[in-house]
Design an enzyme around this catalytic site. Structure first.
Site, PDB file in Angstrom:
ATOM      1  N   ASP A  26     -28.638  92.726  -6.583  1.00 46.36           N
ATOM      2  CA  ASP A  26     -27.911  92.007  -5.513  1.00 46.36           C
ATOM      3  C   ASP A  26     -27.363  90.636  -5.912  1.00 46.36           C
ATOM      4  O   ASP A  26     -27.462  89.664  -5.149  1.00 46.36           O
ATOM      5  CB  ASP A  26     -28.816  91.854  -4.278  1.00 46.36           C
ATOM      6  CG  ASP A  26     -29.278  93.182  -3.717  1.00 46.36           C
ATOM      7  OD1 ASP A  26     -28.890  94.227  -4.256  1.00 46.36           O
ATOM      8  OD2 ASP A  26     -30.036  93.172  -2.737  1.00 46.36           O
ATOM      9  N   LYS A 131     -26.910  99.911  -1.592  1.00 50.53           N
ATOM     10  CA  LYS A 131     -28.173 100.206  -0.901  1.00 50.53           C
ATOM     11  C   LYS A 131     -28.208  99.553   0.488  1.00 50.53           C
ATOM     12  O   LYS A 131     -27.882  98.373   0.630  1.00 50.53           O
ATOM     13  CB  LYS A 131     -29.362  99.734  -1.752  1.00 50.53           C
ATOM     14  CG  LYS A 131     -29.409  98.233  -1.996  1.00 50.53           C
ATOM     15  CD  LYS A 131     -30.574  97.890  -2.909  1.00 50.53           C
ATOM     16  CE  LYS A 131     -30.720  96.419  -3.160  1.00 50.53           C
ATOM     17  NZ  LYS A 131     -31.089  95.623  -1.998  1.00 50.53           N
ATOM     18  N   CYS A 164     -35.624  91.595  -2.202  1.00 49.49           N
ATOM     19  CA  CYS A 164     -35.101  92.836  -2.776  1.00 49.49           C
ATOM     20  C   CYS A 164     -35.656  93.150  -4.161  1.00 49.49           C
ATOM     21  O   CYS A 164     -35.825  94.318  -4.515  1.00 49.49           O
ATOM     22  CB  CYS A 164     -33.580  92.796  -2.782  1.00 49.49           C
ATOM     23  SG  CYS A 164     -32.920  92.856  -1.108  1.00 49.49           S
TER      24      CYS A 164
HETATM   25  N1  TIU Z   1     -31.174  90.833  -1.901  1.00 52.19           N
HETATM   26  C1  TIU Z   1     -32.049  90.319  -1.049  1.00 52.19           C
HETATM   27  O1  TIU Z   1     -33.081  89.816  -1.436  1.00 52.19           O
HETATM   28  N2  TIU Z   1     -31.706  90.338   0.289  1.00 52.19           N
HETATM   29  C2  TIU Z   1     -32.129  89.410   1.183  1.00 52.19           C
HETATM   30  O2  TIU Z   1     -31.806  89.495   2.371  1.00 52.19           O
HETATM   31  N3  TIU Z   1     -32.895  88.407   0.684  1.00 52.19           N
HETATM   32  C3  TIU Z   1     -33.302  87.268   1.328  1.00 52.19           C
HETATM   33  O3  TIU Z   1     -34.107  86.552   0.749  1.00 52.19           O
HETATM   34  N4  TIU Z   1     -32.810  86.987   2.531  1.00 52.19           N
END
Ligand code: TIU
Length: 227
Positions: A26, A131, A164
């Site tokens: 991400d 995802k 994530c």
């Molecule tokens: N990629 C991921 O970690 N999504 C989140 O929403 N992370 C947060 O820490 N908000």
């Protein structure tokens, strides 16, 4: 057998390095740039930007060695049909999933903010997993792709460490993958959460996996460059 110096003990590499994949979780504009989802949740996104050069170096080495590379993107369909109400309604942020921001609709597939940052943009041939959850195995073809390619070892990087990245590493560990977190290639909006995640994943003899530095990974992979 080649190893990567790691905690709580050395991480063994498979004889066939093609069984190792670098996983970038991400690294999206929505999490790293002002005006995106992370910013809307009230976070300091500059913390996450700091790992980009280090992660780029590691990515370049995997590209040089032509080893498997997997990028993930947290996103939802424009009609939000894959976003459970519990996720949509959560929190008190100024912007919610699907709302319009300066970078398009928040966390919606195909919107500018949903793109991976330009520095780490996937090249053709690299795997990209879209995802809807925090973990990369839930409601995605990741398991099948890994099985088809014979990938057994996953090196985790990306953001955020305790959301994530950790969720995906736990999912992978339960599925039998040998999981290694690269500490200086992952980041959180909360430094104490990053540190706690590192410690809990490798506790109890590596209950979820190992942790290491990018320097240790590069040192272990360098001999592979020489015939
Ligand atoms: N990629 C991921 O970690 N999504 C989140 O929403 N992370 C947060 O820490 N908000």
């Amino acid at each position: 057998m080649a190893t990567i110096s790691a905690q709580p003990y050395d991480y063994k590499l498979p004889a066939n390095l093609n069984q190792i994949a670098l996983v970038l979780i991400d690294m999206q504009r929505d999490f790293l740039e002002s005006g995106g989802f992370g910013d809307a949740l009230g976070n300091d996104v500059s913390r996450l930007q700091a790992i980009v050069p280090t992660l780029k170096t590691l990515l370049d080495r995997f590209r040089e060695l032509q080893l498997p590379i997997i990028h993930t993107i947290e996103c939802h369909q424009p009609d939000l049909s894959d976003c459970p109400p519990s996720k949509l309604d959560r929190g008190n942020g100024s912007l919610r999933i699907g709302d319009r921001s300066a970078m398009g609709r928040i966390l919606i597939k195909g919107e500018p903010g949903n793109d991976i940052i330009s520095e780490l943009a996937p090249l053709s041939g690299e795997i990209v997993i879209h995802k809807p959850g925090k973990g990369a195995f839930y409601a995605t073809p990741l398991s099948e792709i890994l099985r088809e390619r014979g990938i057994t070892h996953l090196l985790f990087t990306g953001v955020t460490t305790e959301v994530c990245v950790q969720t995906t590493m736990r999912e992978a560990n339960d599925r039998g993958y040998e999981c290694l977190l690269v500490e200086d290639c992952t980041e959180s909006y909360f430094p104490e959460f990053k540190q706690a995640t590192i410690e809990m994943l490798r506790a109890q003899g590596g209950i979820i996996g190992w942790t290491t530095s990018s320097a240790a990974v590069l040192a272990a992979l360098t001999p592979a460059l020489t015939p």
